[in-house]
Motif scaffolding. Sequence first.
Motif, PDB file in Angstrom:
ATOM      1  N   ASP A 246      -6.476   7.067  -5.065  1.00 44.13           N
ATOM      2  CA  ASP A 246      -7.132   6.455  -3.906  1.00 44.13           C
ATOM      3  C   ASP A 246      -8.603   6.844  -3.821  1.00 44.13           C
ATOM      4  O   ASP A 246      -9.035   7.535  -2.914  1.00 44.13           O
ATOM      5  CB  ASP A 246      -6.371   6.809  -2.622  1.00 44.13           C
ATOM      6  CG  ASP A 246      -4.955   6.270  -2.632  1.00 44.13           C
ATOM      7  OD1 ASP A 246      -4.702   5.277  -3.345  1.00 44.13           O
ATOM      8  OD2 ASP A 246      -4.113   6.825  -1.940  1.00 44.13           O
TER       9      ASP A 246
ATOM     10  N   PRO B 145       1.223  -2.777   4.726  1.00 39.56           N
ATOM     11  CA  PRO B 145       0.972  -1.328   4.936  1.00 39.56           C
ATOM     12  C   PRO B 145       1.743  -0.462   3.955  1.00 39.56           C
ATOM     13  O   PRO B 145       2.731  -0.826   3.417  1.00 39.56           O
ATOM     14  CB  PRO B 145       1.450  -1.066   6.347  1.00 39.56           C
ATOM     15  CG  PRO B 145       1.601  -2.407   6.991  1.00 39.56           C
ATOM     16  CD  PRO B 145       1.765  -3.406   5.895  1.00 39.56           C
TER      17      PRO B 145
ATOM     18  N   LYS C 297       0.827  -1.210   0.000  1.00 38.78           N
ATOM     19  CA  LYS C 297       0.000   0.000   0.000  1.00 38.78           C
ATOM     20  C   LYS C 297       0.861   1.259   0.000  1.00 38.78           C
ATOM     21  O   LYS C 297       0.534   2.227  -0.689  1.00 38.78           O
ATOM     22  CB  LYS C 297      -0.927   0.001   1.217  1.00 38.78           C
ATOM     23  CG  LYS C 297      -2.037  -1.038   1.123  1.00 38.78           C
ATOM     24  CD  LYS C 297      -2.815  -1.229   2.408  1.00 38.78           C
ATOM     25  CE  LYS C 297      -3.380   0.025   3.012  1.00 38.78           C
ATOM     26  NZ  LYS C 297      -4.267  -0.237   4.172  1.00 38.78           N
ATOM     27  N   GLY C 298       1.946   1.255   0.770  1.00 41.10           N
ATOM     28  CA  GLY C 298       2.775   2.451   0.916  1.00 41.10           C
ATOM     29  C   GLY C 298       3.375   2.942  -0.383  1.00 41.10           C
ATOM     30  O   GLY C 298       3.408   4.146  -0.634  1.00 41.10           O
TER      31      GLY C 298
ATOM     32  N   GLU D 240      -5.303  -5.023   5.333  1.00 44.88           N
ATOM     33  CA  GLU D 240      -3.897  -5.432   5.414  1.00 44.88           C
ATOM     34  C   GLU D 240      -3.869  -6.823   6.010  1.00 44.88           C
ATOM     35  O   GLU D 240      -4.668  -7.146   6.891  1.00 44.88           O
ATOM     36  CB  GLU D 240      -3.103  -4.461   6.293  1.00 44.88           C
ATOM     37  CG  GLU D 240      -3.041  -3.068   5.721  1.00 44.88           C
ATOM     38  CD  GLU D 240      -2.431  -2.036   6.673  1.00 44.88           C
ATOM     39  OE1 GLU D 240      -2.074  -2.385   7.821  1.00 44.88           O
ATOM     40  OE2 GLU D 240      -2.329  -0.870   6.250  1.00 44.88           O
TER      41      GLU D 240
ATOM     42  N   ARG E   6     -10.829   2.265   3.988  1.00 44.95           N
ATOM     43  CA  ARG E   6      -9.496   1.669   4.067  1.00 44.95           C
ATOM     44  C   ARG E   6      -9.429   0.375   3.254  1.00 44.95           C
ATOM     45  O   ARG E   6     -10.424  -0.308   3.075  1.00 44.95           O
ATOM     46  CB  ARG E   6      -9.135   1.372   5.512  1.00 44.95           C
ATOM     47  CG  ARG E   6      -8.977   2.623   6.330  1.00 44.95           C
ATOM     48  CD  ARG E   6      -8.627   2.281   7.743  1.00 44.95           C
ATOM     49  NE  ARG E   6      -8.398   3.513   8.504  1.00 44.95           N
ATOM     50  CZ  ARG E   6      -8.236   3.541   9.799  1.00 44.95           C
ATOM     51  NH1 ARG E   6      -8.265   2.417  10.505  1.00 44.95           N
ATOM     52  NH2 ARG E   6      -8.028   4.683  10.411  1.00 44.95           N
TER      53      ARG E   6
ATOM     54  N   SER F 195      -4.611   4.717   4.769  1.00 43.00           N
ATOM     55  CA  SER F 195      -3.721   4.393   5.889  1.00 43.00           C
ATOM     56  C   SER F 195      -4.419   3.516   6.912  1.00 43.00           C
ATOM     57  O   SER F 195      -5.545   3.798   7.320  1.00 43.00           O
ATOM     58  CB  SER F 195      -3.233   5.671   6.574  1.00 43.00           C
ATOM     59  OG  SER F 195      -2.447   6.424   5.681  1.00 43.00           O
ATOM     60  N   GLY F 196      -3.727   2.454   7.314  1.00 40.49           N
ATOM     61  CA  GLY F 196      -4.269   1.556   8.324  1.00 40.49           C
ATOM     62  C   GLY F 196      -5.094   0.434   7.727  1.00 40.49           C
ATOM     63  O   GLY F 196      -5.447   0.437   6.548  1.00 40.49           O
ATOM     64  N   HIS F 197      -5.373  -0.549   8.579  1.00 42.48           N
ATOM     65  CA  HIS F 197      -6.115  -1.742   8.183  1.00 42.48           C
ATOM     66  C   HIS F 197      -7.619  -1.466   8.173  1.00 42.48           C
ATOM     67  O   HIS F 197      -8.140  -0.786   9.058  1.00 42.48           O
ATOM     68  CB  HIS F 197      -5.799  -2.861   9.178  1.00 42.48           C
ATOM     69  CG  HIS F 197      -6.555  -4.121   8.959  1.00 42.48           C
ATOM     70  ND1 HIS F 197      -6.533  -4.814   7.764  1.00 42.48           N
ATOM     71  CD2 HIS F 197      -7.363  -4.836   9.779  1.00 42.48           C
ATOM     72  CE1 HIS F 197      -7.292  -5.892   7.871  1.00 42.48           C
ATOM     73  NE2 HIS F 197      -7.808  -5.932   9.084  1.00 42.48           N
TER      74      HIS F 197
ATOM     75  N   ARG G 179       2.191   1.954  -3.357  1.00 43.25           N
ATOM     76  CA  ARG G 179       1.132   1.841  -4.364  1.00 43.25           C
ATOM     77  C   ARG G 179       1.534   0.916  -5.500  1.00 43.25           C
ATOM     78  O   ARG G 179       1.417   1.224  -6.669  1.00 43.25           O
ATOM     79  CB  ARG G 179       0.739   3.210  -4.939  1.00 43.25           C
ATOM     80  CG  ARG G 179       0.261   4.257  -3.946  1.00 43.25           C
ATOM     81  CD  ARG G 179      -0.996   3.782  -3.229  1.00 43.25           C
ATOM     82  NE  ARG G 179      -1.642   4.803  -2.457  1.00 43.25           N
ATOM     83  CZ  ARG G 179      -1.252   5.218  -1.247  1.00 43.25           C
ATOM     84  NH1 ARG G 179      -0.198   4.724  -0.687  1.00 43.25           N
ATOM     85  NH2 ARG G 179      -1.942   6.140  -0.608  1.00 43.25           N
TER      86      ARG G 179
END
Length: 165
Positions: free
Chosen positions: A135, A165, A38-39, A77, A74, A64-66, A41
């Motif tokens: 996003d 993440p 995710k970070g 993750e 979201r 950001s985050g699960h 992409r």
Amino acid sequence: MRILRIVAVLLAALTVSACGSKFKTYNGPEVTHVVINKGDRRMYLLHHEQVLKQYKIDLGFAPSGHKRFRGDGRTPEGLYKIDRRNPDSAFHLSIGIDYPNERDLAFARMQGKSPGGDIFIHGRPNKKKRGLGRDWTAGCISVKDRHIEDIYAMVRNGTPVTINP
């Protein structure tokens, strides 16, 4: 001469119709794992340790985050797997991820909320192709339409998916 012209027209028509199909075939090495970071992409299709393909991705509108609850925007993750396919998706093509898992369900239930669901790797919306920005999904992983065509052909149901993440 007329027969040659007819044959040439038929061959041209077949070529054009084959180019327009969203259903591709794949005969290369098996995709044994899908890794989504995710970070940065990026999504990676792996054959064991070898990267076969990589793609830029968009995520949920609050990436950001699960993912914890329905509507939080979201992207999950953790470790999941591909569990379904949708050739008639509203997002060109899509393959489903088996979110929520038992841990996700238990956490949401303890909070008295729904964990949400219907998390997919998919293409762009069929009705709107431009102006979505980065996003924009409700928690899914989005790629370009031409990329989901490759992914749809390459990745089989049951393939593990790790979302970092």
